[in-house]
Structures are given as structure tokens and as C-alpha cells.
Design a protein around this motif. Structure first.
Motif, PDB file in Angstrom:
ATOM      1  N   SER A 104      38.854  38.694  41.880  1.00 52.73           N
ATOM      2  CA  SER A 104      39.585  39.889  41.647  1.00 52.73           C
ATOM      3  C   SER A 104      41.058  40.956  42.647  1.00 52.73           C
ATOM      4  N   ARG A 105      42.120  41.189  41.275  1.00 58.45           N
ATOM      5  CA  ARG A 105      42.584  41.560  41.933  1.00 58.45           C
ATOM      6  C   ARG A 105      42.997  43.255  41.501  1.00 58.45           C
ATOM      7  N   ARG A 106      43.339  44.252  41.890  1.00 55.87           N
ATOM      8  CA  ARG A 106      42.778  45.998  41.412  1.00 55.87           C
ATOM      9  C   ARG A 106      44.710  46.525  42.420  1.00 55.87           C
ATOM     10  N   GLN A 108      47.485  50.116  41.793  1.00 44.51           N
ATOM     11  CA  GLN A 108      46.912  51.756  42.087  1.00 44.51           C
ATOM     12  C   GLN A 108      48.079  52.143  42.718  1.00 44.51           C
ATOM     13  N   THR A 154      47.580  47.282  45.930  1.00 45.83           N
ATOM     14  CA  THR A 154      46.681  46.029  44.898  1.00 45.83           C
ATOM     15  C   THR A 154      45.951  45.695  46.596  1.00 45.83           C
ATOM     16  N   GLU A 190      42.347  42.868  46.658  1.00 47.82           N
ATOM     17  CA  GLU A 190      41.918  41.441  46.279  1.00 47.82           C
ATOM     18  C   GLU A 190      40.632  41.135  46.960  1.00 47.82           C
ATOM     19  N   PRO A 227      35.161  41.233  43.457  1.00 53.34           N
ATOM     20  CA  PRO A 227      35.215  42.135  42.879  1.00 53.34           C
ATOM     21  C   PRO A 227      34.071  43.996  43.499  1.00 53.34           C
ATOM     22  N   THR A 259      36.723  45.374  45.986  1.00 51.28           N
ATOM     23  CA  THR A 259      37.588  45.779  45.597  1.00 51.28           C
ATOM     24  C   THR A 259      37.872  46.653  44.803  1.00 51.28           C
ATOM     25  N   ALA A 260      36.510  46.807  44.260  1.00 56.90           N
ATOM     26  CA  ALA A 260      36.085  48.134  43.642  1.00 56.90           C
ATOM     27  C   ALA A 260      35.723  49.386  44.595  1.00 56.90           C
ATOM     28  N   LEU A 275      38.777  50.215  45.710  1.00 56.41           N
ATOM     29  CA  LEU A 275      40.476  51.178  44.955  1.00 56.41           C
ATOM     30  C   LEU A 275      39.360  52.824  45.190  1.00 56.41           C
ATOM     31  N   GLU A 286      48.054  52.272  37.252  1.00 60.58           N
ATOM     32  CA  GLU A 286      48.140  50.469  38.077  1.00 60.58           C
ATOM     33  C   GLU A 286      49.522  50.096  37.285  1.00 60.58           C
TER      34      GLU A 286
END
Ligand SMILES: Cc1cc2nc3c(=O)[nH]c(=O)nc-3n(C[C@H](O)[C@H](O)[C@H](O)COP(=O)(O)OP(=O)(O)OC[C@H]3O[C@@H](n4cnc5c(N)ncnc54)[C@H](O)[C@@H]3O)c2cc1C
Length: 368
Positions: A78-80, A82, A188, A190, A193, A196-197, A200, A217
């Protein structure tokens, strides 16, 4: 790979994955007398000096790297993204510091100084940004035509063209732009999931506590998608008779703003200058200055270019910064290297003498 290892380089995601020296497991190196040196492939450096690290960053002066075994990572699940806007630079820097010292490992974390924030083309996007968790709404609110218009501007070097007349008098331009205050940060994360959540969420808490406005984002995604485009803008600038270049340095957190101000003041009389902060660590961070200038004649431009480098690196050494973070030393920075080696230059010269007594390899690099 050879140049990457030899110049001690860093990819854009170094905050999570490290620089190349953090990834190297073992090397094969051809020595000037023709022998091949093979360092041990082991999970960590064996006892005694770490020979990988002797050749990493040696810029081809001690041997030719002919094979490397590196650590690799699985492609992230996953990648997030912000982004924040901070009311001023110091708060943004504190946010990076707190995030890294809280053991967050963003893949990329970049804070733009006020001038770079102004020019990074997202000023309007930032104004339109939505509340926390707004996702892509800020990008979606820009019409298709507006995006096309901005892309056209990018493609034809909108800012380089606009700046040409001012670059003969960069002092005025720098003074005008120094009144700008807000600073944009893009992040970012990664990996798995759940992780990363959580990262973030913690980053959002730190950002909000330090006065960062949550931009969702959009600006971070924008950076991700356009992150290689700068090279095209550079060629437009060269075509217009300007010169542009970058200087990357680093220091510990408590000296970072001091180093930034000292180098900015040294460059500003000669060139338009802006900077961003990236490649962050728990203990400090690098500063990446970009500058552009011009001159009426080629001689004037060459003279100005040399003045900029001399002023900037003198100021860097004086302020206690490292003269490079990931671009290497080469010939250009060699004369400043001794100042930061803390007395180790004779040892390096001795090593060179033992390994390469005829001085075959890359004469002059690293001051050797
Ligand atoms: C536009 C631009 C953007 C850049 N962006 C980044 C960036 O984001 N991150 C970053 O870290 N750096 C960046 N750099 C600088 C960077 O350090 C070098 O460009 C690059 O890492 C060197 O790799 P190369 O393969 O191009 O090596 P080269 O430029 O070919 O060589 C670099 C040095 O290593 C020596 N060398 C090459 N191969 C070997 C070998 N096999 N064994 C021993 N010595 C060798 C060469 O003799 C030379 O001294 C950038 C440079 C430019 C021009």
C-alpha cells in the motif's frame, strides 16, 4: 550501480530505505594492480573495518566496483499520501523532526521553503485544499482545462521565462520573495496497509499539533506523479541563457535553520535561490538548494557560477554543515573536503598510496 555506490548516492525514498551505503551487503572490486577483492556476503559487516564502506563513496579513486550484492524490499502492498501547509519554516522542520524521532518511516518527506513552496506550482491548489481526509478532492476541483493550462506552462518553462529579466539582479527578487512565509510538506508512506494507516494517523496528529493545515493527499500525489519532470525545466532554462544547479548539504537538527540561513545569504547576492528539506533522519536532515542566475556574457556567467559555489560552501563549512549529502565530492568540492574530514585526510591519502601508488584511478577526485 557503480556510480551510485561510488558517489554514496540516495534515491528519493531514502527516509525509509536508506542511502546506497545502507543497502550494500557485499562488493567485488577490481584493484589497480589487477587483483579482484571480494568482500564477505554476510547479514551484517564481519569483525574489523567494514571494507564495503571503504569503497562506497570512494568515487572511483580506490578501485572499480564490478559487482554488488544489495538488500532489496518487496514491492509495497500500500502507499498513502499526505500534505500539510505550515505557517512558517521552523514549524515544518519541527514536524519532520518529531515524525522521525517518533520512529515513523515515511518513504518520502519533503518540506519546501517559502520560495520553493511559492514556485512549486501548487499555491492555488493549496488554497483550495479541503479538510483532513479530503483525499483527492483538491485535485479534482481543478478543472480539466486548468490542468492542461498548467501542464502547458510546465512544458514550456513558464517560470524560467518569467524570471529571465530578474536574474541579472537576483538580490531584488530574493528580497521580494523572502517575505513569503508558508511552507508546504509532502509525505508518502508505503508498506503493509495496517502500518501505513497508523503512520499516517500519527503524522496527521503531529502535523496538526505543530500548526500544519491538512491539505489532504492531493499535493503529495502531485509530487509523486511529477517528480522527474524538473529535468525538463532545467533544459529550458539552459536554452534561455540561464544557468541552474543544486547544492545539497546536511547537518544535525539543532543547526539546520542556521545552516539554511547562512547558505541562503551567501547565495542570494548572486543567484535566485530556493530550497527544500528531504532525506531526513532522527538526528538531522539534508538541505537541497536550487539556484538560477544569468550574466550578460559567458565570462560573467562563469565568474558568477564560481562565486556562488565558493560563497555557498565557505558558508556551509563555517556553519558546520557537511559539504555534500548524496551528490558526492568529485573535483568541484574537493578543496572543501579537508575542512570536514576532522584530520582524516592524511589517512585517506595513505590508503590511496597503498592501493594505487601510481595514481591511476580518477586523479583529483576527493582531493587525491
Ligand atoms: C540532474 C541530476 C540529478 C541528480 N539527482 C540525484 C539524486 O536524486 N540522488 C543522488 O544521489 N544523486 C543525484 N545526482 C548525482 C548523482 O550522485 C550521480 O549522478 C549518480 O549517482 C552517479 O551515478 P552515475 O551512474 O551517473 O555515475 P557517474 O557519473 O558515471 O560516476 C560518478 C562517479 O563514480 C565513479 N564510478 C562510476 N562507476 C564506477 C564503478 N563501477 N566503480 C568505481 N567508481 C565508479 C566515476 O568515476 C565518478 O567519479 C544527480 C545528478 C544530476 C545531474
Amino acid at each position: 550501480m557503480g556510480g551510485w555506490l561510488a558517489a554514496r548516492s540516495a534515491g528519493q525514498l531514502s527516509a525509509r530505505y536508506g542511502k546506497i551505503e545502507d543497502m550494500v551487503v557485499s562488493l567485488q572490486v577490481a584493484l589497480p594492480d589487477g587483483r579482484l577483492l571480494e568482500t564477505l556476503t554476510a547479514p551484517h559487516p564481519p569483525c574489523g573495518p567494514d571494507w564495503n564502506q571503504v569503497f562506497v563513496g570512494s568515487e572511483g579513486t580506490l578501485g572499480v566496483i564490478t559487482r554488488a550484492t544489495l538488500r532489496v524490499w518487496p514491492y509495497p502492498a500500500s502507499r498513502r499520501f499526505q500534505a500539510f501547509r505550515f505557517p512558517e519554516l521552523g514549524r515544518g522542520l519541527n514536524a519532520i523532526r518529531e515524525m522521525l524521532q517518533a520512529d515513523l518511516r515515511p518513504a518520502a518527506i519533503r518540506l519546501y521553503d517559502p520560495v520553493d513552496t511559492f514556485f512549486s506550482g501548487t499555491a492555488k491548489t493549496m488554497e483550495q485544499a479541503g479538510p483532513a481526509g479530503a483525499g483527492e478532492s483538491d485535485m479534482e476541483r481543478i478543472s480539466h482545462e486548468e490542468r492542461r493550462r498548467r501542464e502547458r506552462k510546465d512544458r514550456f518553462g513558464y517560470w524560467p521565462r518569467r524570471l529571465v529579466p530578474y536574474l541579472l539582479q537576483p538580490r531584488l527578487l530574493n528580497r521580494y520573495l523572502s517575505r513569503k512565509r508558508p511552507c508546504k510538506m509532502v509525505l508518502t508512506f508505503e508498506g503493509e496497509p495496517e502500518l501505513t494507516a497508523l503512520e499516517l494517523q500519527i503524522a496527521q496528529e503531529i502535523g496538526a499539533r505543530l500548526g500544519g493545515r491538512d491539505l489532504g493527499e492531493g499535493p503529495a500525489r502531485h509530487w509523486w506523479e511529477k517528480r522527474y519532470k524538473v529535468s525538463y525545466a532545467m533544459s529550458v532554462a539552459f536554452d534561455l541563457g540561464l544557468f541552474v544547479d543544486t547544492i545539497e548539504v546536511a547537518t544535525l537538527w539543532d543547526n539546520l535553520e542556521n545552516l539554511y540561513q547562512a547558505m541562503r545569504e551567501a547565495i542570494a547576492p548572486h543567484a535566485f535561490v530556493m530550497a527544500h528539506f528531504s532525506h531526513a533522519y532522527a538526528q538531522g536532515c539534508s538541505i537541497y538548494f536550487s539556484f538560477g542566475a544569468s550574466g550578460r556574457t559567458l565570462e560573467e556567467r562563469l565568474k558568477r557560477y564560481d562565486q556562488i559555489w565558493k560563497g555557498a560552501l565557505d558558508a556551509c563549512v563555517e556553519a558546520g554543515g557537511t559539504i555534500t549529502h548524496h551528490h558526492g565530492v568529485g573535483l568541484l568540492k574537493a578543496k572543501w573536503l579537508e575542512a570536514e574530514e576532522g584530520g582524516a585526510q592524511p589517512l585517506l591519502k595513505g590508503l590511496k598510496q597503498v592501493i594505487d601508488p601510481s595514481g591511476l584511478l580518477n586523479p583529483g577526485k576527493l582531493g587525491l
